[in-house]
Design an enzyme around this catalytic site. Structure first.
Site, PDB file in Angstrom:
ATOM      1  N   TRP A  47      -5.719   0.688  -4.364  1.00 11.92           N
ATOM      2  CA  TRP A  47      -4.974   0.742  -3.319  1.00 11.92           C
ATOM      3  C   TRP A  47      -5.840   1.996  -2.419  1.00 11.92           C
ATOM      4  O   TRP A  47      -5.853   1.612  -1.131  1.00 11.92           O
ATOM      5  CB  TRP A  47      -3.467   1.295  -3.668  1.00 11.92           C
ATOM      6  CG  TRP A  47      -2.690   0.138  -4.059  1.00 11.92           C
ATOM      7  CD1 TRP A  47      -2.403   0.233  -5.229  1.00 11.92           C
ATOM      8  CD2 TRP A  47      -2.471  -0.885  -3.348  1.00 11.92           C
ATOM      9  NE1 TRP A  47      -1.529  -1.172  -5.447  1.00 11.92           N
ATOM     10  CE2 TRP A  47      -1.603  -1.752  -4.346  1.00 11.92           C
ATOM     11  CE3 TRP A  47      -2.791  -1.604  -2.096  1.00 11.92           C
ATOM     12  CZ2 TRP A  47      -1.098  -3.023  -3.822  1.00 11.92           C
ATOM     13  CZ3 TRP A  47      -2.214  -2.469  -1.808  1.00 11.92           C
ATOM     14  CH2 TRP A  47      -1.447  -3.403  -2.685  1.00 11.92           C
ATOM     15  N   ASP A  78      -0.704   8.541  -0.258  1.00 18.20           N
ATOM     16  CA  ASP A  78       0.179   7.500  -0.417  1.00 18.20           C
ATOM     17  C   ASP A  78       0.735   7.623  -2.017  1.00 18.20           C
ATOM     18  O   ASP A  78       0.126   7.685  -3.252  1.00 18.20           O
ATOM     19  CB  ASP A  78      -0.923   6.473  -0.677  1.00 18.20           C
ATOM     20  CG  ASP A  78      -0.303   4.893  -1.314  1.00 18.20           C
ATOM     21  OD1 ASP A  78       0.947   4.899  -1.254  1.00 18.20           O
ATOM     22  OD2 ASP A  78      -0.944   3.816  -1.321  1.00 18.20           O
ATOM     23  N   LYS A 109       8.485   0.101  -5.004  1.00 18.93           N
ATOM     24  CA  LYS A 109       7.989   0.408  -6.419  1.00 18.93           C
ATOM     25  C   LYS A 109       9.183   1.056  -7.065  1.00 18.93           C
ATOM     26  O   LYS A 109       9.556   0.579  -8.254  1.00 18.93           O
ATOM     27  CB  LYS A 109       6.881   1.203  -6.276  1.00 18.93           C
ATOM     28  CG  LYS A 109       5.455   0.323  -5.556  1.00 18.93           C
ATOM     29  CD  LYS A 109       5.288  -0.895  -6.386  1.00 18.93           C
ATOM     30  CE  LYS A 109       4.129  -1.627  -5.448  1.00 18.93           C
ATOM     31  NZ  LYS A 109       3.431  -1.159  -4.727  1.00 18.93           N
TER      32      LYS A 109
HETATM   33  C1  LIG Z   1       2.322  -1.554  -3.665  1.00 22.31           C
HETATM   34  C2  LIG Z   1       1.138  -0.257  -3.116  1.00 22.31           C
HETATM   35  C3  LIG Z   1       0.778  -0.357  -1.969  1.00 22.31           C
HETATM   36  C4  LIG Z   1       1.102  -1.624  -0.803  1.00 22.31           C
HETATM   37  O1  LIG Z   1       2.446  -1.669  -0.745  1.00 22.31           O
HETATM   38  P1  LIG Z   1       3.022  -3.029   0.375  1.00 22.31           P
HETATM   39  O2  LIG Z   1       4.026  -2.302   0.789  1.00 22.31           O
HETATM   40  O3  LIG Z   1       2.759  -4.075  -0.236  1.00 22.31           O
HETATM   41  O4  LIG Z   1       1.916  -3.022   1.567  1.00 22.31           O
HETATM   42  C5  LIG Z   1       0.003   0.528  -1.689  1.00 22.31           C
HETATM   43  N1  LIG Z   1      -0.040   1.655  -2.294  1.00 22.31           N
HETATM   44  C6  LIG Z   1       0.229   1.518  -3.432  1.00 22.31           C
HETATM   45  C7  LIG Z   1       0.006   3.002  -4.182  1.00 22.31           C
HETATM   46  C8  LIG Z   1       0.889   0.694  -3.876  1.00 22.31           C
HETATM   47  O5  LIG Z   1       1.409   0.759  -5.259  1.00 22.31           O
END
Ligand SMILES: *Cc1c(COP(=O)(O)O)cnc(C)c1O
Length: 359
Positions: A101, A169, A193
């Site tokens: 990511w 993030d 998540k």
């Molecule tokens: C799933 C995830 C993303 C992407 O998320 P989307 O909402 O599908 O764009 C980005 N960073 C991390 C750490 C993730 O687990």
């Protein structure tokens, strides 16, 4: 009963799902469903304000931070963060790449600005880099990292140490441990998540980073300044996901808050890592011990065939969602807040008996 270990979309607490079901046709006594109600109705505005207040309380967010609810998921922020923060073509941003990511985020940022890789991108991701190995740019606009790499199963044990403005993030470990928000310039997460249905991202950002001085034009829906002024309703937001998010925030607060969920996450992940470490190599986890994720436990068996058999036999006993990400293979069990200790013990027992049957 299914034991669900999905990486995202992922488990939502059963009590929350039941509440959603019971209120589905009649939101806040309106006789209108949450999926029908106007985002400008007083009832929805009240919900949004409550959700902001709950988020502020649970994360102890200081007054000089805004909470924005945005479309485009976490991936949208890979673009909208540099779009909003870059003000000159000479700006430099620092990215720490520890997995899938953060790598995607850095590549996206390259479209808009000058990206410095604080450590070289490793050919295989096995942990977070040592503090001494990081080569920060003095005067960088911001320093970016991913707190928990969902695909690889790598988590920072603590907040990054840097004097720079941190953008983090936290998609896959959001609301799973207490954090000191004031150490960050901005924190963001896709809610699918650890919180609610997909299609919504939350951004917690310090006031001074919300600026109009920008090198590139910013799409209106991703303009932090406009969204802050418009209470995240510049266009029609994901009303349903916002509603479920608020229910989950209340659920977390009623069940002991972040400290409690943090303890639980350590307990749950340790159960699986212990099985792996005591399997005499039948199971192996390549992530360095102090970078192992509490959220996404990744491991391998000795052959791909055995891994496929593991996933199949797991499904026979209603263990779902343990197949590794398609880009890396292997096995991955995601242990977000809503995954119960019982489900984790059930998986641990399954792993031990699978080993006995296949050694
Ligand atoms: C799933 C995830 C993303 C992407 O998320 P989307 O909402 O599908 O764009 C980005 N960073 C991390 C750490 C993730 O687990």
């Amino acid at each position: 009963m299914v034991h669900l270990f999905n990486a995202g979309p992922a488990k939502v607490p059963d009590t929350v799902l039941k509440q959603v079901q019971s209120e589905f046709l009649n939101f806040a006594g309106t006789g209108i469903s949450i999926v029908e109600i106007s985002h400008r109705s007083p009832e929805f505005t009240a919900l949004l304000n409550e959700s902001n207040a709950n988020m502020r309380e649970i994360l102890e967010i200081p007054d000089n931070y805004q909470i924005l609810w945005l479309a485009g998921g976490a991936s949208g922020l890979f673009a909208s963060l540099p779009l909003n923060l870059i003000s000159s073509k000479d700006d430099v941003v620092d990215y720490i790449v520890t997995g899938t990511w953060s790598k995607n985020a850095a590549k996206e940022a390259e479209n808009y600005t000058n990206v410095n890789y604080v450590v070289p991108i490793p050919s295989d991701f096995t942990g977070v880099p040592l503090d001494e190995s990081m080569n920060f740019t003095s005067g960088a606009k911001y320093v970016y990292y991913c707190d928990n790499e969902t695909v690889n199963g790598i988590e920072f044990p603590h907040t990054l140490k840097t004097d720079g403005t941190i953008i983090c993030d936290m998609s896959s470990n959001f609301l799973t441990r207490p954090i000191e928000v004031s150490k960050y310039g901005a924190i963001f997460a896709g809610v699918q998540k650890n919180v609610a249905p997909a299609g919504l991202a939350v951004l917690i950002i310090r006031d001074d980073l919300i600026s109009t001085e920008r090198l590139h034009p910013v799409p209106k829906v991703w303009d932090f300044k406009l969204q802050a002024a418009g209470n995240s309703c510049v266009n029609t937001p994901n009303v349903f996901s916002m509603y479920v998010t608020n229910l989950v925030l209340k659920h977390l607060m009623e069940n002991g808050g972040l400290k409690r969920f943090c303890e639980l996450s350590t307990q749950k992940s340790s159960i699986l890592y212990n099985v792996i470490d005591n399997s005499n190599g039948f199971y192996s986890c390549k992530i360095e011990k102090d970078s192992r994720s509490r959220m996404n436990v990744t491991f391998n068996l000795t052959t791909k065939e055995l891994e496929a058999e593991f996933v199949k036999k797991a499904a026979d006993v209603k263990i779902e969602g343990v197949k590794g990400h398609r880009s890396v293979g292997g096995i991955r069990a995601s242990l977000y807040n809503a995954v119960s200790l019982d489900s984790v013990n059930f998986l641990a027992d399954f792993m031990k008996s699978f080993q006995k049957d296949h050694e």
